[in-house]
Design a protein around this motif. Structure first.
Motif, PDB file in Angstrom:
ATOM      1  N   LEU A 132      -8.234   6.140   4.492  1.00 38.44           N
ATOM      2  CA  LEU A 132      -8.072   5.778   3.297  1.00 38.44           C
ATOM      3  C   LEU A 132      -8.716   4.733   2.767  1.00 38.44           C
ATOM      4  CD1 LEU A 132      -4.291   6.788   2.585  1.00 38.44           C
ATOM      5  CD2 LEU A 132      -6.198   8.233   2.614  1.00 38.44           C
ATOM      6  N   GLY A 133      -8.913   3.871   3.800  1.00 41.32           N
ATOM      7  CA  GLY A 133      -9.890   2.459   3.418  1.00 41.32           C
ATOM      8  C   GLY A 133      -8.748   1.459   3.729  1.00 41.32           C
ATOM      9  N   GLY A 134      -8.629   0.835   4.925  1.00 38.28           N
ATOM     10  CA  GLY A 134      -7.812  -0.148   5.225  1.00 38.28           C
ATOM     11  C   GLY A 134      -6.415   0.114   5.542  1.00 38.28           C
ATOM     12  N   ILE A 135      -6.058   1.586   5.448  1.00 37.13           N
ATOM     13  CA  ILE A 135      -4.848   2.227   6.060  1.00 37.13           C
ATOM     14  C   ILE A 135      -5.361   3.565   6.604  1.00 37.13           C
ATOM     15  CG2 ILE A 135      -4.195   2.921   4.000  1.00 37.13           C
ATOM     16  CD1 ILE A 135      -1.152   2.365   4.532  1.00 37.13           C
TER      17      ILE A 135
ATOM     18  N   GLY B  15      -4.988   3.214  -0.178  1.00 32.26           N
ATOM     19  CA  GLY B  15      -6.194   2.645   0.556  1.00 32.26           C
ATOM     20  C   GLY B  15      -7.191   2.084  -0.333  1.00 32.26           C
ATOM     21  N   THR B  16      -8.243   1.508   0.190  1.00 31.08           N
ATOM     22  CA  THR B  16      -9.272   0.939  -0.921  1.00 31.08           C
ATOM     23  C   THR B  16     -10.157   2.168  -1.498  1.00 31.08           C
ATOM     24  OG1 THR B  16     -10.793   0.470   1.208  1.00 31.08           O
ATOM     25  CG2 THR B  16      -9.132  -1.644   0.203  1.00 31.08           C
ATOM     26  N   ASP B  17     -10.314   3.133  -0.748  1.00 36.74           N
ATOM     27  CA  ASP B  17     -11.164   4.268  -0.976  1.00 36.74           C
ATOM     28  C   ASP B  17     -10.633   5.293  -1.585  1.00 36.74           C
ATOM     29  OD1 ASP B  17     -13.272   2.565  -0.040  1.00 36.74           O
ATOM     30  OD2 ASP B  17     -12.767   3.281   2.112  1.00 36.74           O
ATOM     31  N   ARG B  18      -9.448   5.655  -0.972  1.00 33.86           N
ATOM     32  CA  ARG B  18      -8.606   6.920  -1.524  1.00 33.86           C
ATOM     33  C   ARG B  18      -7.297   6.850  -1.450  1.00 33.86           C
ATOM     34  NH1 ARG B  18     -11.598  11.361  -1.183  1.00 33.86           N
ATOM     35  NH2 ARG B  18      -9.650  12.567  -1.112  1.00 33.86           N
ATOM     36  N   ALA B  19      -6.542   7.710  -1.925  1.00 29.91           N
ATOM     37  CA  ALA B  19      -5.072   7.555  -1.845  1.00 29.91           C
ATOM     38  C   ALA B  19      -4.709   9.193  -1.381  1.00 29.91           C
ATOM     39  CB  ALA B  19      -4.475   7.484  -3.151  1.00 29.91           C
TER      40      ALA B  19
ATOM     41  N   LYS C 227       0.775  -1.047   0.104  1.00 29.56           N
ATOM     42  CA  LYS C 227       0.010   0.198  -0.081  1.00 29.56           C
ATOM     43  C   LYS C 227       1.037   1.282  -0.142  1.00 29.56           C
ATOM     44  CE  LYS C 227      -3.864  -2.121   2.556  1.00 29.56           C
ATOM     45  NZ  LYS C 227      -4.199  -2.303   3.912  1.00 29.56           N
ATOM     46  N   ILE C 228       2.082   1.252   0.216  1.00 30.04           N
ATOM     47  CA  ILE C 228       2.916   2.408   0.352  1.00 30.04           C
ATOM     48  C   ILE C 228       4.164   2.171  -0.749  1.00 30.04           C
ATOM     49  CG2 ILE C 228       4.603   3.820   1.897  1.00 30.04           C
ATOM     50  CD1 ILE C 228       3.095   2.316   4.193  1.00 30.04           C
TER      51      ILE C 228
END
Length: 273
Positions: free
Chosen positions: A133-136, A29-33, A12-13
């Protein structure tokens, strides 16, 4: 000339590095960056990031220096610590960016490929602010010293702290926007309260992206030596600045402390207490 290079830190990074070797971090993330810092403005960072992800994007600036806020004009939603709002007007100016890029290895970089100055307002990055962000989840944690607004970013689920310029193997603590060594020491000691939330430290400069979390304790020790007048007081040159000292002697080949300790500080002899 490659404008940017990238390296995956986790799934993710992603670390993105520009021509001056400053690092930025793209978090997916799953929704945003989120993009943490924007480098010097050398090159089309927006296009580079958009070739990686089409997710809605938030930009977070750790502080207002030109090598971290220089590309902010390319993005819409940009957060910056309140304490650095005035600083960024000077440091993200076109003249300052050109000067820094030339000094830091990009002397041949075309000026017409350096992004202009930001004409939109920054959003306020407050201490403790979180970005899901979704998941992070990212958490902004102030560690003033390098600048008055200097902020670290905690990657909560990954237990990684991006300390960047806040505390690193050669923390710069000397310009007019920096705090004194005594003030910085107080903030380092207060930052210990987050020790249980991370296992690794990410940096914004240098060949090594990670360092040990014990660098906080190393920096505290170095501050105490500077205040007591017991550091090595090595003369240090950076551009045209005068009166700078590096607290601990280093091996010029490895750039590591000769005593194998963690953390080092470049300070102004007039800004200790």
């Amino acid at each position: 000339m490659d404008q940017f290079t990238k390296k995956n830190i986790t799934e993710k990074i992603i670390c993105i590095t520009d021509v001056t070797k400053v690092h930025m971090y793209l978090v997916l993330g799953t929704d945003r960056a989120a993009l943490i810092d924007t480098g010097t403005g050398a090159g089309d960072l927006w296009g580079y990031v958009r070739a990686i992800t089409s997710l809605p994007l938030t930009v977070i600036l750790t502080h207002g220096h030109c090598d971290h806020a220089g590309g902010a004009a390319l993005f819409e939603e940009v957060y910056l610590p309140d304490e650095d709002m005035e600083l960024v007007k000077i440091h993200a100016s076109m003249n300052r960016k050109i000067e820094y890029i030339g000094f830091s290895g990009g002397a041949d970089f075309p000026i017409n490929m350096i992004c202009g100055e930001r004409d939109k307002p920054y959003l306020s990055l407050t201490d403790g602010m979180e970005f899901d962000l979704g998941g992070i989840t990212l958490k902004a944690l102030r560690l003033a010293g390098h600048t008055k607004g200097m902020t670290c970013i905690l990657f909560k689920e990954d237990r990684i702290m991006l300390m960047g310029d806040a505390c690193n193997p050669a923390t710069f603590l000397w310009d007019e926007e920096s705090l004194t060594t005594t003030e910085y020491l107080r903030n380092l000691e207060g930052f210990r309260r987050w020790d249980h939330m991370y296992d690794r430290v990410l940096l914004s400069h240098g060949d090594e992206l990670f360092c040990k979390k014990e660098i906080i304790e190393g920096a505290i020790e170095v501050c105490n030596e500077i205040i007591a007048g017991k550091d090595d007081k090595i003369p240090f040159r950076f551009m045209d600045y005068q009166g700078l000292r590096m607290a601990k002697a280093i091996d010029p080949l490895t750039m590591q402390r000769i005593d194998n300790g963690l953390g080092n500080i470049v300070y102004n002899i007039k800004k200790i207490s």
